[in-house]
Design a protein around this motif. Structure first.
Motif, PDB file in Angstrom:
ATOM      1  N   ILE A 284       0.847  -1.195   0.000  1.00 22.16           N
ATOM      2  CA  ILE A 284       0.000   0.000   0.000  1.00 22.16           C
ATOM      3  C   ILE A 284       0.877   1.237   0.000  1.00 22.16           C
ATOM      4  O   ILE A 284       1.714   1.433   0.889  1.00 22.16           O
ATOM      5  N   HIS A 285       0.675   2.079  -0.993  1.00 21.36           N
ATOM      6  CA  HIS A 285       1.375   3.358  -1.102  1.00 21.36           C
ATOM      7  C   HIS A 285       0.398   4.457  -0.687  1.00 21.36           C
ATOM      8  O   HIS A 285      -0.714   4.534  -1.219  1.00 21.36           O
ATOM      9  N   ALA A 286       0.785   5.290   0.259  1.00 19.23           N
ATOM     10  CA  ALA A 286      -0.094   6.355   0.749  1.00 19.23           C
ATOM     11  C   ALA A 286       0.511   7.714   0.421  1.00 19.23           C
ATOM     12  O   ALA A 286       1.723   7.921   0.585  1.00 19.23           O
ATOM     13  N   LEU A 287      -0.318   8.619  -0.041  1.00 18.73           N
ATOM     14  CA  LEU A 287       0.195   9.935  -0.417  1.00 18.73           C
ATOM     15  C   LEU A 287      -0.883  10.998  -0.272  1.00 18.73           C
ATOM     16  O   LEU A 287      -2.051  10.703  -0.047  1.00 18.73           O
ATOM     17  N   GLY A 288      -0.445  12.241  -0.377  1.00 19.80           N
ATOM     18  CA  GLY A 288      -1.366  13.350  -0.224  1.00 19.80           C
ATOM     19  C   GLY A 288      -1.777  13.571   1.219  1.00 19.80           C
ATOM     20  O   GLY A 288      -1.066  13.212   2.161  1.00 19.80           O
ATOM     21  N   ASP A 289      -2.969  14.128   1.398  1.00 18.29           N
ATOM     22  CA  ASP A 289      -3.470  14.465   2.737  1.00 18.29           C
ATOM     23  C   ASP A 289      -3.639  13.248   3.632  1.00 18.29           C
ATOM     24  O   ASP A 289      -3.687  13.374   4.854  1.00 18.29           O
ATOM     25  N   ALA A 290      -3.765  12.052   3.030  1.00 19.30           N
ATOM     26  CA  ALA A 290      -4.048  10.847   3.810  1.00 19.30           C
ATOM     27  C   ALA A 290      -2.803  10.182   4.369  1.00 19.30           C
ATOM     28  O   ALA A 290      -2.904   9.174   5.059  1.00 19.30           O
ATOM     29  N   ALA A 291      -1.613  10.731   4.077  1.00 18.85           N
ATOM     30  CA  ALA A 291      -0.362  10.092   4.494  1.00 18.85           C
ATOM     31  C   ALA A 291       0.403  10.947   5.492  1.00 18.85           C
ATOM     32  O   ALA A 291       0.442  12.173   5.382  1.00 18.85           O
ATOM     33  N   ALA A 292       1.003  10.277   6.470  1.00 16.02           N
ATOM     34  CA  ALA A 292       1.898  10.945   7.422  1.00 16.02           C
ATOM     35  C   ALA A 292       3.316  10.758   6.902  1.00 16.02           C
ATOM     36  O   ALA A 292       3.882   9.669   6.997  1.00 16.02           O
ATOM     37  N   VAL A 293       3.877  11.808   6.329  1.00 12.24           N
ATOM     38  CA  VAL A 293       5.196  11.741   5.691  1.00 12.24           C
ATOM     39  C   VAL A 293       6.123  12.722   6.400  1.00 12.24           C
ATOM     40  O   VAL A 293       5.801  13.907   6.526  1.00 12.24           O
ATOM     41  N   ARG A 294       7.264  12.233   6.840  1.00 14.08           N
ATOM     42  CA  ARG A 294       8.202  13.079   7.572  1.00 14.08           C
ATOM     43  C   ARG A 294       9.501  13.242   6.805  1.00 14.08           C
ATOM     44  O   ARG A 294      10.020  12.302   6.208  1.00 14.08           O
TER      45      ARG A 294
END
Length: 393
Positions: free
Chosen positions: A272-282
């Motif tokens: 599962i790749h998550a991106l945009g507003d739905a992802a917690a990326v640091r």
């Protein structure tokens, strides 16, 4: 890919990130046994960057998603996801269909959170849906004819753009902007001063350093005890994401955002790749924010990363650094604050007509990239942040 079995890629969400991911994947995997399915409740692409224009009564071009992907190989399925079975790698849709996947791209975005203040869900409008924005504009015309009052709650970029658009297009209205912090606080001193002059020129009343405690049918109540008359209230502060990921047992943070590894894959489910507003990326300097400036580079990266994985290669970590904060101030004015990689302002900014042209280019580029990007490389303006993002998060 080691077998001739068709690799099923399902993309949930056709916002800026989902659309660009699909477009770029179509080009990068066209010679491979891959099927790409884009799932979204609406067949119309919503230009969220422009919904404040719709709210002010302007008509936008209609981008029909199936038309944008005609001939690309991307299949469009109009439905909303209601559940994800990570063990079976299947998504249940509200039309009764079940869609299996080998790779899932989770790009469901976010919505305005009206649950935290009493009355907001019942009496305030949001800019989440173009149909609601259009109905808001109809009501706006009725109120403007009577010289009524409109209140915009939230002094972030969305609130600023909405307030200025409404004030410019309906000069008979009394427009009030309510903000817990200073509007444009993220900008440098000179850009912020220009912003405030534009707000003054448009006659926008500011209530700064206060919070709304209740939204009434015809007013908003502040934590100071003051009540501000409001025939129409627009809520632009606070966001929430779908509970779908958390309900599926995918690792999420306290806000429900999918926790990702350095390649934007779920730390609990690598398919599962998550991106945009739905992802917690640091990044090393902190967590990225949910804006188009973040989502578009994430989409370009994710398409390239999936293509590499399908070839048995490991993608390099995602890196991003910010470079601007573009803000429209109606149709005739704008201000662009250029920034350091961590989104803090640097000394440069753009204003007036030049800034209007710049902002229009920013807003109009994504739909063009969706169409052209299926057939040829389209550069995405991206800063990798230099030294600031080379350190591990």
């Amino acid at each position: 890919m080691s077998t001739n079995k068709t690799h099923e890629i399902v993309i949930l969400g056709a916002g800026y990130t989902g659309m660009l991911t699909a477009a770029r994947l179509a080009r990068r995997t066209r010679r491979q046994p891959v099927r790409i399915t884009l799932v979204n409740p609406s067949a119309r692409f919503t230009e969220r960057l422009r919904l404040h224009q719709v709210a002010a009564g302007q008509q936008l071009k209609n981008f029909h998603i199936p038309d944008l992907f005609a001939g690309s190989g991307v299949e469009f399925h109009q439905a909303a996801a209601t559940a994800i079975d990570t063990a079976a790698r299947a998504v249940t849709l509200d039309d009764g269909a079940t869609m299996t996947y080998d790779t899932l791209v989770y790009a469901l975005g976010s919505r305005t959170d009206t649950s935290l203040v009493p009355g907001a869900a019942d009496h305030a409008w949001t800019l989440d849906d173009p149909r609601l924005a259009h109905r808001f504009s109809v009501r706006l015309d009725e109120i403007a004819s009577a010289g009524g009052a409109v209140t915009v709650c939230g002094g972030g970029l969305t609130g600023i753009e909405a307030a200025t658009e409404i004030a410019e297009s309906h000069p008979n209205l009394t427009v009030t902007l309510i903000s817990a912090g200073e509007p444009g606080a993220m900008m440098g001193e000179k850009a912020r001063a220009y912003l405030n002059r534009a707000l003054d020129r448009l006659g926008i009343i500011r209530k700064v350093g206060v919070r709304v405690t209740k939204v009434l049918p015809d007013a908003v109540r502040l934590d100071t005890g003051e009540t501000v008359d409001s025939d129409l209230t627009l809520w632009t502060t606070g966001v929430k994401v779908s509970a779908l990921a958390a309900q599926a047992g995918i690792a999420t943070d306290a806000k429900g955002l999918i926790i990702t590894d350095p390649t934007l894959r779920s730390v609990s489910h690598s398919e599962i790749h998550a991106l945009g507003d739905a992802a917690a990326v640091r990044m090393a300097w902190g967590q990225v924010h949910g804006t188009c400036q973040t989502g578009v580079p994430q989409a370009a990266y994710t398409a390239a990363a999936i293509a590499r994985i399908l070839k048995g290669k490991q993608p390099k970590p995602f890196r991003i650094g910010y470079f601007h904060q573009p803000v429209s101030l109606g149709r005739k004015d704008a201000v662009i604050q250029f920034t350091k990689a961590d989104d803090t302002p640097n000394r440069w900014y753009l204003k007036g007509r030049a800034a209007v042209i710049y902002k229009e280019q920013v807003s109009s580029t994504p739909p063009i990239a969706f169409k052209v990007g299926q057939h040829m490389p389209v550069p995405v303006k991206l800063s990798t942040g230099g030294r600031a993002t080379r350190r591990p998060a």
